[in-house]
Enzyme design. Structure first.
Site, mmCIF file in Angstrom:
data_model
loop_
_atom_site.group_PDB
_atom_site.id
_atom_site.type_symbol
_atom_site.label_atom_id
_atom_site.label_comp_id
_atom_site.label_asym_id
_atom_site.label_seq_id
_atom_site.Cartn_x
_atom_site.Cartn_y
_atom_site.Cartn_z
ATOM 1 N N SER A 63 24.420 15.548 0.377
ATOM 2 C CA SER A 63 25.363 16.486 -0.217
ATOM 3 C C SER A 63 26.775 15.876 -0.289
ATOM 4 C CB SER A 63 25.319 17.807 0.564
ATOM 5 O OG SER A 63 26.008 18.818 -0.136
ATOM 6 N N ASP A 91 17.805 22.896 -6.531
ATOM 7 C CA ASP A 91 19.055 22.942 -5.758
ATOM 8 C C ASP A 91 20.045 23.920 -6.414
ATOM 9 O OD1 ASP A 91 21.424 22.381 -4.339
ATOM 10 O OD2 ASP A 91 20.877 20.273 -4.091
ATOM 11 N N HIS A 111 18.468 22.833 -1.708
ATOM 12 C CA HIS A 111 19.539 21.994 -1.159
ATOM 13 C C HIS A 111 19.189 21.605 0.271
ATOM 14 C CE1 HIS A 111 23.409 20.137 -1.389
ATOM 15 N NE2 HIS A 111 23.823 20.734 -0.288
#
Length: 215
Positions: free
Chosen positions: A107, A161, A193
């Site tokens: 991320s 995601d 995610h």
């Protein structure tokens, strides 16, 4: 003969280094016998997308979900890159070959991984980005050295995601192509995610192949 290597793992927004340490249990092959792992924690700072709440963050994020067009905190990214480069330089000074150094991140940490390997002046073993995005504009391309362009990139992204949209990940390969680089892009259907065991097992074989070819 197994070479000494270094894997730097950069966590996502609001997370911590120690919370990610179990990741190393996926790397049980003999090639990783002499691998040094480092899981640093981001400094605490206010984050715009969370109404200025102070939390572990490598740099500022202005909106969630992150899209391909989201505004970018380039100054913050470049400051964070200097810190990552200092961590890499320390290992190089300790005698680890840059070609045996791998930067990986999830991320926000994945976006920082990309920035760090592209702006490092030497060729590294590789950069692996999970559910990340391109954290700066294409003007940065002029600053990527010919050595950095040889660093292999692995990019993995879940197609479901909702935090960092799949399109933000998909913008990665064309950006790298513009810089004269290529990457291995892996799309994971039905993955949100998060980082999955499948992705980590692929990372293990990807790093292993690179350690073998450079030793």
């Amino acid at each position: 003969m197994v070479s000494r290597s270094f894997v730097l793992w950069l966590h996502g927004l609001g997370d911590s280094g120690p919370a990610n340490e179990p990741i190393r249990t996926f790397f049980s092959s003999p090639e990783f016998k002499l691998t040094k792992w480092f899981f640093p924690s981001a400094p605490h700072s206010p984050v715009s997308c969370n109404y200025g709440t102070v939390m572990p963050s490598w740099y500022d994020i202005y909106e969630i979900p992150v899209t391909a067009e989201s505004p970018k905190d380039e100054d913050g990214v470049l400051k964070a890159v200097q810190n990552v480069h200092a961590m890499i330089d320390k290992e190089v000074a300790n005698g680890i070959s840059p070609q045996h150094i791998f930067v990986c991140g999830f991320s926000q940490g994945g976006a920082l991984t990309l920035a760090s390997v592209l702006l490092y002046p030497r060729t590294l073993g590789g950069g692996a980005i999970f559910s990340g995005w391109v954290p700066f504009n294409s003007s940065i391309i002029a600053r990527i050295s010919p050595e950095a362009k040889k660093t292999p990139i692995l990019w993995s992204h879940g197609m479901a995601d909702r935090t960092v949209l799949f399109e933000a990940g998909q913008a990665g390969p064309p950006f790298l192509e513009q810089a004269g680089m290529s990457c291995e892009f892996k799309a994971y259907p039905n993955v949100g995610h998060s980082i999955t065991n499948e992705e980590l097992l692929h990372l293990e074989s990807w790093i292993k192949a690179r350690l073998k070819s450079s030793s």
